[in-house]
Design an enzyme around this catalytic site. Structure first.
Site, PDB file in Angstrom:
ATOM      1  N   GLY A 254      -2.098  -9.968  -7.869  1.00 61.72           N
ATOM      2  CA  GLY A 254      -0.964  -9.432  -6.740  1.00 61.72           C
ATOM      3  C   GLY A 254      -1.276  -8.072  -7.524  1.00 61.72           C
ATOM      4  O   GLY A 254      -1.560  -7.530  -8.665  1.00 61.72           O
ATOM      5  N   CYS A 255      -0.682  -7.537  -6.301  1.00 67.69           N
ATOM      6  CA  CYS A 255      -0.746  -5.226  -6.266  1.00 67.69           C
ATOM      7  C   CYS A 255      -0.199  -5.348  -7.365  1.00 67.69           C
ATOM      8  O   CYS A 255      -0.643  -3.863  -8.587  1.00 67.69           O
ATOM      9  CB  CYS A 255      -0.565  -5.624  -5.145  1.00 67.69           C
ATOM     10  SG  CYS A 255       0.803  -5.332  -4.282  1.00 67.69           S
ATOM     11  N   PHE A 256       1.186  -5.321  -8.083  1.00 65.66           N
ATOM     12  CA  PHE A 256       1.633  -5.429  -8.663  1.00 65.66           C
ATOM     13  C   PHE A 256       1.422  -5.240  -9.870  1.00 65.66           C
ATOM     14  O   PHE A 256       1.660  -4.473 -10.916  1.00 65.66           O
ATOM     15  CB  PHE A 256       3.731  -5.408  -8.642  1.00 65.66           C
ATOM     16  CG  PHE A 256       4.267  -4.862  -7.598  1.00 65.66           C
ATOM     17  CD1 PHE A 256       4.271  -3.051  -7.164  1.00 65.66           C
ATOM     18  CD2 PHE A 256       4.686  -5.142  -6.774  1.00 65.66           C
ATOM     19  CE1 PHE A 256       4.952  -2.357  -6.848  1.00 65.66           C
ATOM     20  CE2 PHE A 256       5.882  -5.055  -5.313  1.00 65.66           C
ATOM     21  CZ  PHE A 256       5.314  -3.640  -5.453  1.00 65.66           C
TER      22      PHE A 256
ATOM     23  N   THR B  32      -1.498  -6.659 -11.135  1.00 66.96           N
ATOM     24  CA  THR B  32      -2.643  -5.051 -11.517  1.00 66.96           C
ATOM     25  C   THR B  32      -2.170  -3.985 -11.634  1.00 66.96           C
ATOM     26  O   THR B  32      -2.606  -3.604 -13.165  1.00 66.96           O
ATOM     27  CB  THR B  32      -3.074  -5.579 -10.164  1.00 66.96           C
ATOM     28  OG1 THR B  32      -3.753  -6.570  -9.849  1.00 66.96           O
ATOM     29  CG2 THR B  32      -4.692  -3.936 -11.289  1.00 66.96           C
TER      30      THR B  32
END
Length: 345
Positions: free
Chosen positions: A148-150, A152
């Site tokens: 996921g973005c967060f 990462t």
């Protein structure tokens, strides 16, 4: 290589198309949709007119198996849980950008995502694709759960401590901010211009679905790591994530030693840039790129470490890292097709 994308009409899918259009090994991109089949792709994204002229194709496994060599799934949660098993059975490698395959315990997934988990066998066969930290596993993988973005931004920021078993048990607080594109393209009250503009707000307090993903990976690196406090905020900007992390400093380590630890840890990682002493990154400085910029410092007064990690949520936090994983899977140079510089200002 012929590449398929399920979910190309979303922001992550559009970024995949943008990247792969310049990728030297991407012979063709075939875009699939279950709701907009037959429509011209550039009608959804006019900025891609004369660049991506293809039409959206229907989702039929019988034809897909003969059309592509690898599939990206950039659709909302639930789609990969259905399609990854079918594609795996057809022998097609999958890189999943949704959260369906990231959480190893189906019960934990169902608690946080409020939906039925993918088949357990599919989840267990998926490799967590945090590119800088899982290269060996990614090289032989046929099914990748793109982080996921967060997670990462957070995990890249904490990995040097966790991988060296230096995270302290006392507390770990993550304060993260994201641009509105992280919510996807579908309109909602929370992303309406008049609600978001000139505003800043916290959301999903103590219940953000990326929390167990972060905890799962930290525990894999440093067994015994406890729960974290993770807070997500929506900022009035289009792209970008800034994650600021606070934890106890490793015993006996100065600020200079902690910075040296980070610099050494990422010395061979093209996409992770450790900032010099006293310099802290801004989201604009990685905009449109696959870079993750990190600063770390120790407050000797409180004996706490502050780590600041920034990424572009649609690039390093989604499509960019997915293509980075594609490169690693195929034995290509990791930065192939991803060397675009950040867009500034």
């Amino acid at each position: 290589m012929k590449i398929g994308i399920i979910g190309a009409t979303g922001y992550g899918g559009a970024e995949l198309v943008r990247i792969l259009n310049h990728h030297p090994y991407a012979e063709d991109c075939i875009l699939y949709s279950s709701s907009d089949e037959g429509k011209e792709y550039a009608a959804s994204y006019p900025h891609l007119r004369n660049i991506a002229s293809q039409s959206l194709q229907p989702l039929h496994i019988e034809t897909i198996r003969n059309e592509i060599d690898v599939m990206f799934i950039a659709a909302p949660p639930g789609v990969s849980g259905e399609w990854s098993p079918k594609l795996a059975e057809a022998g097609i490698p999958v890189i999943d950008l949704s959260g369906d395959l990231r959480i190893q315990n189906p019960a934990v997934y169902e608690k946080w995502y409020k939906r039925k988990a993918a088949p357990e066998e599919t989840i267990q066969n998926a490799v967590y694709g945090l590119a800088e930290l899982q290269k060996k596993e990614i090289q032989t993988a046929k099914l990748i759960a793109n982080p996921g973005c967060f997670p990462t931004a957070v995990l890249l920021g904490l990995a040097p401590l966790a991988k060296n078993k230096l995270l302290q048990d006392s507390f770990l607080i993550v304060d993260a901010k994201t641009g509105v594109s992280g919510a996807g393209r579908k309109a909602s009250m929370g992303t309406h211009y008049s609600e978001l503009n000139d505003n800043f707000k916290i959301y999903k307090v103590n219940e953000h679905q990326h929390t167990p993903e972060i905890e799962q990976q930290l525990a894999a690196w440093q067994p015994g790591t406890g729960p974290i406090t993770f807070s997500a905020h929506l900022a009035p900007m289009t792209r970008g994530i800034m994650a600021t992390m606070y934890t106890e400093a490793p015993p006996g380590m100065s600020a200079a030693q902690v910075r040296e630890l980070y610099s050494e840890f990422y010395k061979d990682s093209y996409f992770v840039r450790i900032r010099p002493e006293g310099e802290f990154p801004a989201t604009k400085e990685v905009y449109g790129s696959n870079f993750c910029d990190i600063s770390v410092t120790v407050d000797e007064r409180t004996n706490r470490v502050t780590i600041v990690s920034v990424i572009d949520n649609l690039m390093k936090g989604a499509a960019g890292q997915a293509v980075q994983n594609l490169n690693i899977m195929n034995g290509w140079q990791e930065e192939t097709g991803l060397t675009m510089t950040p867009v500034y200002p």
